[in-house]
Design an enzyme around this catalytic site. Sequence first.
Site, PDB file in Angstrom:
ATOM      1  CG  HIS A 165     -30.288   0.329 -14.226  1.00  0.00           C
ATOM      2  ND1 HIS A 165     -30.243   1.428 -15.355  1.00  0.00           N
ATOM      3  CD2 HIS A 165     -31.223   0.506 -13.465  1.00  0.00           C
ATOM      4  CE1 HIS A 165     -31.212   2.136 -14.907  1.00  0.00           C
ATOM      5  NE2 HIS A 165     -32.001   1.808 -13.910  1.00  0.00           N
ATOM      6  CG  ASP A 195     -35.088   0.185 -15.770  1.00  0.00           C
ATOM      7  OD1 ASP A 195     -36.125  -0.252 -16.125  1.00  0.00           O
ATOM      8  OD2 ASP A 195     -35.085   1.339 -15.021  1.00  0.00           O
ATOM      9  CG  HIS A 242     -33.973   3.767 -10.401  1.00  0.00           C
ATOM     10  ND1 HIS A 242     -33.232   3.312 -11.689  1.00  0.00           N
ATOM     11  CD2 HIS A 242     -32.898   4.428  -9.444  1.00  0.00           C
ATOM     12  CE1 HIS A 242     -31.850   3.694 -11.275  1.00  0.00           C
ATOM     13  NE2 HIS A 242     -31.671   4.275 -10.245  1.00  0.00           N
ATOM     14  CG  HIS A 286     -38.380   1.789 -19.060  1.00  0.00           C
ATOM     15  ND1 HIS A 286     -38.809   3.125 -18.799  1.00  0.00           N
ATOM     16  CD2 HIS A 286     -37.540   1.456 -18.134  1.00  0.00           C
ATOM     17  CE1 HIS A 286     -38.440   3.289 -17.392  1.00  0.00           C
ATOM     18  NE2 HIS A 286     -37.830   2.375 -16.895  1.00  0.00           N
ATOM     19  CG  HIS A 299     -33.820  -1.057 -10.327  1.00  0.00           C
ATOM     20  ND1 HIS A 299     -34.750  -1.652 -11.304  1.00  0.00           N
ATOM     21  CD2 HIS A 299     -33.638   0.291 -10.773  1.00  0.00           C
ATOM     22  CE1 HIS A 299     -35.173  -0.636 -12.307  1.00  0.00           C
ATOM     23  NE2 HIS A 299     -34.431   0.561 -12.060  1.00  0.00           N
ATOM     24  CG  ASP A 358     -38.624   4.239 -13.106  1.00  0.00           C
ATOM     25  OD1 ASP A 358     -37.852   4.233 -12.223  1.00  0.00           O
ATOM     26  OD2 ASP A 358     -38.682   4.048 -14.139  1.00  0.00           O
ATOM     27  CG  HIS A 359     -38.426   0.132 -11.876  1.00  0.00           C
ATOM     28  ND1 HIS A 359     -38.406  -0.800 -12.736  1.00  0.00           N
ATOM     29  CD2 HIS A 359     -37.796   1.389 -12.270  1.00  0.00           C
ATOM     30  CE1 HIS A 359     -38.167  -0.119 -13.962  1.00  0.00           C
ATOM     31  NE2 HIS A 359     -37.644   0.991 -13.576  1.00  0.00           N
TER      32      HIS A 359
HETATM   33 FE    FE Z   1     -36.728   2.560 -15.023  1.00  0.00          FE
HETATM   34 ZN    ZN Z   2     -33.921   2.037 -13.202  1.00  0.00          ZN
END
Ligand code: FE
Ligand code: ZN
Length: 257
Positions: A111, A131, A55, A169, A53, A57-58
């Site tokens: 999410h 996530d 975001h 995570h 996805h 942090d990915h």
């Molecule tokens: Fe994340």
């Molecule tokens: Zn995420």
Amino acid sequence: MQNIYPIHAFKDNYIWIIHNNNHAIVVDPGIASPVIEYLHTNKLQLSAILITHHHNDHTGGNAELLKLFDAPVYGPMHELISTVTHPVREGDQINLQAMSLDFTVLEIPGHTRGHIAYYGSNPIKRLFCGDTLFACGCGRVFEGTVQQMYHSLGKLSRLPDDTLVYCAHEYTLNNIHFARTVDPDNPKLAELEVTMQALRCQNIPTIPTTLALEKTVNPFLRCDQPEIMDSVQNYTDKILLTPLDIFTELRNWKNNF
Ligand code: FE
Ligand code: ZN
């Protein structure tokens, strides 16, 4: 020989890297530097990037990785990610020949609106679910609806029980703490807390988990079980009739926990 290794990133992200002696694929590289270091140290060529996805942090490491490696970037068709070269959707098959790996794409919105997972069964059953499903928990509903998240988790839970679940995570201890509040008499959960605490004390990842285990301990997969239904009903004044109602209030409870 095939290896899978978690690269720690940021506070609690795992960037999963699967590799043989020459090639590697990386899942959700939120940052490039530790991935590049791992690839160089192990003399690996990057064959593909899989994104679950949008975001940061990915996805944050994509651009830098693409400067060094000419690799396809697979990612959700229904999200705008500028570095994705191969947009994929429900049912698409990804064949990574250099690694002899195949993945099927599953759309699991909730999410985020376009969140996808990658499921592969060769040589072992593995799910990369970003996530959405976490060990003993589930992702927050940021863009989609709670109903979508509920159905997405249902879809994942119908995969084979012995599927290894690689989430993005390390939230396990926190999730177990919440799960024990909801489901205090679950002996499997009490056992799991002891095991996972021991792992975390040594900084060992609690991931992967399995679907079989999650079905016994993860309250978000057990919204049709009487003990979870009673517990959530006691938490709220609303009248809850369906497992989706229970899930909705359970997610809400976790948000405020
Ligand atoms: Fe994340
Ligand atoms: Zn995420």
